[in-house]
Design a protein around this motif. Structure first.
Motif, PDB file in Angstrom:
ATOM      1  N   LEU A   1      -6.388  12.541  -0.292  1.00 36.09           N
ATOM      2  CA  LEU A   1      -5.584  11.245  -0.584  1.00 36.09           C
ATOM      3  C   LEU A   1      -6.464  10.819  -1.874  1.00 36.09           C
ATOM      4  N   ALA A   2      -5.627  10.501  -2.864  1.00 40.22           N
ATOM      5  CA  ALA A   2      -6.097   9.776  -4.221  1.00 40.22           C
ATOM      6  C   ALA A   2      -5.836   8.647  -4.347  1.00 40.22           C
ATOM      7  N   VAL A   3      -6.562   7.875  -4.700  1.00 39.19           N
ATOM      8  CA  VAL A   3      -6.407   6.344  -5.261  1.00 39.19           C
ATOM      9  C   VAL A   3      -6.263   6.091  -6.666  1.00 39.19           C
ATOM     10  N   VAL A   4      -5.203   5.319  -7.107  1.00 34.58           N
ATOM     11  CA  VAL A   4      -4.995   5.054  -8.614  1.00 34.58           C
ATOM     12  C   VAL A   4      -5.467   3.952  -8.756  1.00 34.58           C
ATOM     13  N   ILE A   5      -6.421   3.461  -9.924  1.00 35.01           N
ATOM     14  CA  ILE A   5      -6.860   2.276 -10.312  1.00 35.01           C
ATOM     15  C   ILE A   5      -5.630   1.536 -11.258  1.00 35.01           C
ATOM     16  N   GLY A   6      -5.469   0.178 -10.991  1.00 36.05           N
ATOM     17  CA  GLY A   6      -4.471  -0.455 -11.796  1.00 36.05           C
ATOM     18  C   GLY A   6      -4.855  -1.558 -12.703  1.00 36.05           C
ATOM     19  N   ARG A   7      -6.254  -2.031 -12.252  1.00 37.47           N
ATOM     20  CA  ARG A   7      -6.590  -3.020 -13.217  1.00 37.47           C
ATOM     21  C   ARG A   7      -8.212  -2.719 -13.775  1.00 37.47           C
ATOM     22  N   MET A   8      -8.521  -3.154 -14.755  1.00 40.07           N
ATOM     23  CA  MET A   8     -10.018  -3.108 -15.210  1.00 40.07           C
ATOM     24  C   MET A   8     -10.807  -3.939 -14.321  1.00 40.07           C
ATOM     25  N   CYS A   9     -12.075  -3.296 -13.674  1.00 43.25           N
ATOM     26  CA  CYS A   9     -12.752  -4.121 -12.720  1.00 43.25           C
ATOM     27  C   CYS A   9     -14.329  -3.459 -12.795  1.00 43.25           C
ATOM     28  N   SER A  10     -15.140  -4.316 -12.308  1.00 41.51           N
ATOM     29  CA  SER A  10     -16.606  -3.998 -12.188  1.00 41.51           C
ATOM     30  C   SER A  10     -17.163  -4.816 -11.061  1.00 41.51           C
ATOM     31  N   ASN A  11     -18.149  -4.059 -10.245  1.00 42.67           N
ATOM     32  CA  ASN A  11     -18.913  -4.728  -9.352  1.00 42.67           C
ATOM     33  C   ASN A  11     -17.911  -5.616  -8.388  1.00 42.67           C
ATOM     34  N   LEU A  12     -16.951  -4.883  -7.762  1.00 39.75           N
ATOM     35  CA  LEU A  12     -16.112  -5.379  -6.887  1.00 39.75           C
ATOM     36  C   LEU A  12     -16.821  -5.503  -5.232  1.00 39.75           C
ATOM     37  N   ALA A  13     -16.812  -6.533  -4.752  1.00 42.04           N
ATOM     38  CA  ALA A  13     -16.948  -6.569  -3.212  1.00 42.04           C
ATOM     39  C   ALA A  13     -15.742  -6.022  -2.528  1.00 42.04           C
ATOM     40  N   GLU A  14     -15.969  -5.468  -1.678  1.00 33.57           N
ATOM     41  CA  GLU A  14     -14.865  -4.735  -0.755  1.00 33.57           C
ATOM     42  C   GLU A  14     -13.582  -5.423  -0.494  1.00 33.57           C
ATOM     43  N   ASN A  15     -13.858  -6.895  -0.370  1.00 30.09           N
ATOM     44  CA  ASN A  15     -12.495  -7.563  -0.113  1.00 30.09           C
ATOM     45  C   ASN A  15     -11.953  -8.043  -1.421  1.00 30.09           C
ATOM     46  N   GLU A  16     -12.263  -7.509  -2.582  1.00 29.39           N
ATOM     47  CA  GLU A  16     -11.532  -7.745  -3.913  1.00 29.39           C
ATOM     48  C   GLU A  16     -10.825  -6.527  -4.178  1.00 29.39           C
ATOM     49  N   VAL A  17     -11.062  -5.495  -3.514  1.00 30.39           N
ATOM     50  CA  VAL A  17     -10.537  -4.053  -3.888  1.00 30.39           C
ATOM     51  C   VAL A  17      -9.073  -4.059  -4.040  1.00 30.39           C
ATOM     52  N   ASP A  18      -8.258  -4.600  -3.123  1.00 32.15           N
ATOM     53  CA  ASP A  18      -6.868  -4.544  -2.852  1.00 32.15           C
ATOM     54  C   ASP A  18      -6.127  -5.013  -4.142  1.00 32.15           C
ATOM     55  N   ASP A  19      -6.729  -6.005  -4.939  1.00 32.87           N
ATOM     56  CA  ASP A  19      -6.162  -6.472  -6.270  1.00 32.87           C
ATOM     57  C   ASP A  19      -6.351  -5.646  -7.361  1.00 32.87           C
ATOM     58  N   VAL A  20      -6.798  -4.583  -7.125  1.00 34.31           N
ATOM     59  CA  VAL A  20      -7.087  -3.745  -8.500  1.00 34.31           C
ATOM     60  C   VAL A  20      -6.456  -2.271  -8.085  1.00 34.31           C
ATOM     61  N   ILE A  21      -6.181  -1.915  -6.922  1.00 37.59           N
ATOM     62  CA  ILE A  21      -5.482  -0.548  -6.733  1.00 37.59           C
ATOM     63  C   ILE A  21      -3.773  -0.701  -7.030  1.00 37.59           C
ATOM     64  N   ALA A  22      -3.535   0.437  -7.804  1.00 34.16           N
ATOM     65  CA  ALA A  22      -2.119   0.279  -8.121  1.00 34.16           C
ATOM     66  C   ALA A  22      -1.134   1.141  -7.023  1.00 34.16           C
ATOM     67  N   GLY A  23      -2.104   2.258  -6.430  1.00 35.96           N
ATOM     68  CA  GLY A  23      -1.325   2.992  -5.470  1.00 35.96           C
ATOM     69  C   GLY A  23      -1.992   4.124  -5.138  1.00 35.96           C
ATOM     70  N   TYR A  24      -1.292   5.139  -4.383  1.00 39.07           N
ATOM     71  CA  TYR A  24      -1.992   6.273  -3.967  1.00 39.07           C
ATOM     72  C   TYR A  24      -1.063   7.498  -4.153  1.00 39.07           C
ATOM     73  N   LEU A  25      -1.795   8.514  -4.056  1.00 38.04           N
ATOM     74  CA  LEU A  25      -1.049   9.926  -4.605  1.00 38.04           C
ATOM     75  C   LEU A  25      -1.788  10.990  -3.467  1.00 38.04           C
ATOM     76  N   PRO A  26      -0.861  11.962  -3.177  1.00 45.38           N
ATOM     77  CA  PRO A  26      -1.618  13.325  -2.511  1.00 45.38           C
ATOM     78  C   PRO A  26      -1.929  14.100  -3.686  1.00 45.38           C
ATOM     79  N   VAL A  27      -3.079  14.905  -3.656  1.00 43.26           N
ATOM     80  CA  VAL A  27      -3.414  15.919  -4.674  1.00 43.26           C
ATOM     81  C   VAL A  27      -4.007  17.101  -3.779  1.00 43.26           C
ATOM     82  N   ILE A  28      -4.078  17.964  -4.787  1.00 43.34           N
ATOM     83  CA  ILE A  28      -4.697  19.379  -4.212  1.00 43.34           C
ATOM     84  C   ILE A  28      -5.898  19.635  -5.228  1.00 43.34           C
ATOM     85  N   ASP A  29      -7.005  19.556  -4.323  1.00 44.20           N
ATOM     86  CA  ASP A  29      -8.299  19.756  -5.395  1.00 44.20           C
ATOM     87  C   ASP A  29      -8.862  21.249  -5.303  1.00 44.20           C
ATOM     88  N   MET A  30      -9.332  21.806  -6.218  1.00 42.09           N
ATOM     89  CA  MET A  30      -9.586  23.259  -6.202  1.00 42.09           C
ATOM     90  C   MET A  30     -11.200  23.358  -6.454  1.00 42.09           C
TER      91      MET A  30
END
Length: 272
Positions: free
Chosen positions: A129-158
């Motif tokens: 499961l991959a997380v895609v970032i939607g907004r520039m951010c740094s030094n986030l607390a965990e309760n601030e994370v939902d405001d910067v995640i654009a969405g999710y992707l399935p991926v295959i990693d080799m």
């Protein structure tokens, strides 16, 4: 709720379960998927119902990776305890992070191109499961994370496991060959995915499930991973964090590999 995708000729798409429209037909100011990521993170994306164009079903479209040129690509090793046990390794006490180049990315269907056997003859594939970032951010607390995640992707990693096994410092090389990261066909926005703890990730080779586990069993869940890495470096729209695999499988030419993530989707690629 909307999802974002892109055709092989570069047209950005906005869609839902009924099909896709050109993104710009819903909002002319959005000329690329990357343009739409901040809006996705803030919950302000238009919907296909807002478009002047008619929907086209996904089956009628030729779909590429949703991000034409992704940003920073983080991977996480050994994030499920069961996977660490399979590899006879201790479970790390903090995220085992590594990075991959954007040139390793390919779109749905692949193919995954194995390097010559004199370079590596033991490549493994892993569903994640991959997380895609939607907004520039740094030094986030965990309760601030939902405001910067654009969405999710399935991926295959080799991974070229024989290279890695020679020396753990060869990890970057073992992970960085072209086509060693297959992106799913569309990015699902966070409001469509629902509770992450309810998701199950499966690695499938030739229709056989070889590994599966629930996101709830991750050592470091996705939101914590975003917070943790935002304290390492500034995260930007289009950055991707692939959150770890329940298990890998050795792949050879003519195999078919699939990553399935319940509630997010699946991606499949042939091995050549």
């Amino acid at each position: 709720m909307p999802r974002l995708a892109r055709t092989t000729d570069g047209t950005p798409l906005l869609g839902d379960e009924d099909g896709f429209v050109p993104l710009s037909s819903a909002d002319p100011s959005l000329t690329s998927v990357k343009d739409a990521l901040p809006r996705a993170a803030s919950g302000a994306l238009p919907t296909p119902d807002d478009a002047v164009a008619q929907r086209t079903s996904a089956a009628e479209l030729s779909i590429a990776a949703p991000l034409e040129r992704p940003g920073k690509l983080w991977g996480i090793g050994l994030n499920y305890a069961d996977h660490a046990a399979d590899l006879d390794e201790d479970r790390p006490t903090e995220p085992a992070s590594f990075m991959k180049p954007a040139s390793s990315v390919t779109g749905p269907d692949g193919p995954i191109r194995l390097p010559p056997t004199d370079i590596t003859d033991h490549v493994t594939a892993e569903a994640e499961l991959a997380v895609v970032i939607g907004r520039m951010c740094s030094n986030l607390a965990e309760n601030e994370v939902d405001d910067v995640i654009a969405g999710y992707l399935p991926v295959i990693d080799m991974t070229a496991e024989d290279i890695l096994n020679r020396n753990p410092r060869f990890l970057t090389r073992a992970k960085s060959f072209d086509t060693f990261l297959v992106f799913g066909p569309s990015l699902l926005t966070t409001d469509e995915v629902g509770l992450l703890d309810d998701l199950t990730v499966r690695t499938i080779r030739n229709d056989e499930v070889v590994a599966e586990n629930g996101v709830r069993n991750m050592m470091t869940p996705p939101r914590e991973l975003v917070s943790f890495h935002s304290k390492v470096m500034t995260l930007e729209p289009g950055d991707v964090i692939s959150t770890g695999t329940p298990g890998a499988v050795h792949i050879t030419p003519d195999d078919e590999v699939r990553a399935e993530v319940d509630g997010v989707g699946s991606v499949v690629a042939d091995v050549v």
